[in-house]
Design a protein around this motif. Structure first.
Motif, PDB file in Angstrom:
ATOM      1  N   CYS A  67       0.822  -1.222   0.000  1.00  0.00           N
ATOM      2  CA  CYS A  67       0.000   0.000   0.000  1.00  0.00           C
ATOM      3  C   CYS A  67       0.857   1.274   0.000  1.00  0.00           C
ATOM      4  N   CYS A  70       2.102   3.389  -3.140  1.00  0.00           N
ATOM      5  CA  CYS A  70       1.274   4.420  -3.766  1.00  0.00           C
ATOM      6  C   CYS A  70       0.773   5.429  -2.737  1.00  0.00           C
ATOM      7  N   HIS A  71       0.245   4.923  -1.623  1.00  0.00           N
ATOM      8  CA  HIS A  71      -0.354   5.827  -0.633  1.00  0.00           C
ATOM      9  C   HIS A  71       0.685   6.562   0.214  1.00  0.00           C
ATOM     10  N   MET A 119      -5.793   1.967  -8.485  1.00  0.00           N
ATOM     11  CA  MET A 119      -6.189   1.113  -7.355  1.00  0.00           C
ATOM     12  C   MET A 119      -6.807  -0.149  -7.927  1.00  0.00           C
TER      13      MET A 119
END
Ligand code: HEC
Length: 146
Positions: A67, A70-71, A119
Motif C-alpha cells: 500500500c 502508492c499511498h 487502485m
C-alpha cells in the motif's frame, strides 16, 4: 522513424503534463456501484482498534500489502509509485475522506479496485481479506484522531 520519434516526444510531453496536473478524483463520489453500495456499507470491520491491531495493520500497509508504494508511508498519497498515477492515490490524512466512507466501502475497493484508477483489486493477490481489514484499521489512524 521520424513519425515514431515525434510520436514518442508527444507522448512523453503528455505524460509529463499529465503528471504535473495529476489530482485526486472527487472523493464525494462513491466508488462502490449503486447496486452493491448498501451491502458494502453494511459490512463490519471485524478487527478491533487496539494498539496491537493497528501495529499489525501498519506492518501490512508498509510491507506485503504494498500500500505504501502508492499511498506513501505518510498516508498522503505520495508514495513513489503513486507519483506517476492520475488520479492520485487516496490521501488518508484528509479527515473529510474518513467521514465519507465506511470501512465496508473501503474493503469493497481493496477487493474490487476502483475502476479507471491505479487502485487495482488487491485481495487475493497482495493481501487476504483479514489483512485488508487490518490495513483499513491502520489507514483510519491517518485522520489524526488516534
Ligand atoms: C498501485 C498503486 C496503489 C497501491 C499499491 C494501493 N493503492 Fe489504494 N489507491 C490507489 C489509488 C490511485 C486510489 C484512488 C482511487 C480513486 O480515486 O478512486 C486508491 C484508493 C484507495 C482507497 C480509497 C477508496 C475509496 O473509497 O475512495 C482505499 C481504501 C485504498 N486505496 C486502500 C489500499 C490498501 C489497503 C492498499 C494495500 C493493500 C492499497 N490501497 C494499495 C492506488 C494504490
Amino acid at each position: 522513424m521520424g513519425y515514431f520519434r515525434s510520436g514518442m516526444l508527444v507522448l512523453s510531453v503528455c505524460a509529463f503534463i499529465g503528471a504535473a496536473y495529476a489530482e485526486e478524483k472527487d472523493i464525494t463520489v462513491p466508488r462502490v456501484p449503486g447496486d452493491q453500495r448498501a451491502a458494502a456499507k453494511a459490512m463490519k470491520n471485524p478487527i478491533a482498534k487496539t494498539p496491537e491491531n493497528i501495529a499489525k495493520g501498519k506492518a501490512i500497509f508498509e510491507g506485503k500489502g504494498t500500500c505504501f508504494n502508492c499511498h506513501g508511508l505518510s498516508g498522503k498519497g505520495d508514495g513513489p509509485a503513486g507519483a506517476i498515477l492520475n488520479p492520485t492515490p487516496r490521501n488518508f490524512t484528509n479527515p473529510k475522506f474518513h467521514k465519507l466512507r465506511t470501512d465496508g466501502e473501503m474493503f469493497w475497493v481493496i477487493k474490487n479496485g476502483s475502476a479507471g484508477t491505479g487502485m487495482v483489486p488487491l485481495i487475493g493477490t497482495a493481501v487476504t481479506e483479514e489483512e485488508a481489514w487490518y490495513a483499513i484499521t491502520y489507514e483510519r489512524t491517518f485522520d489524526g484522531k488516534q
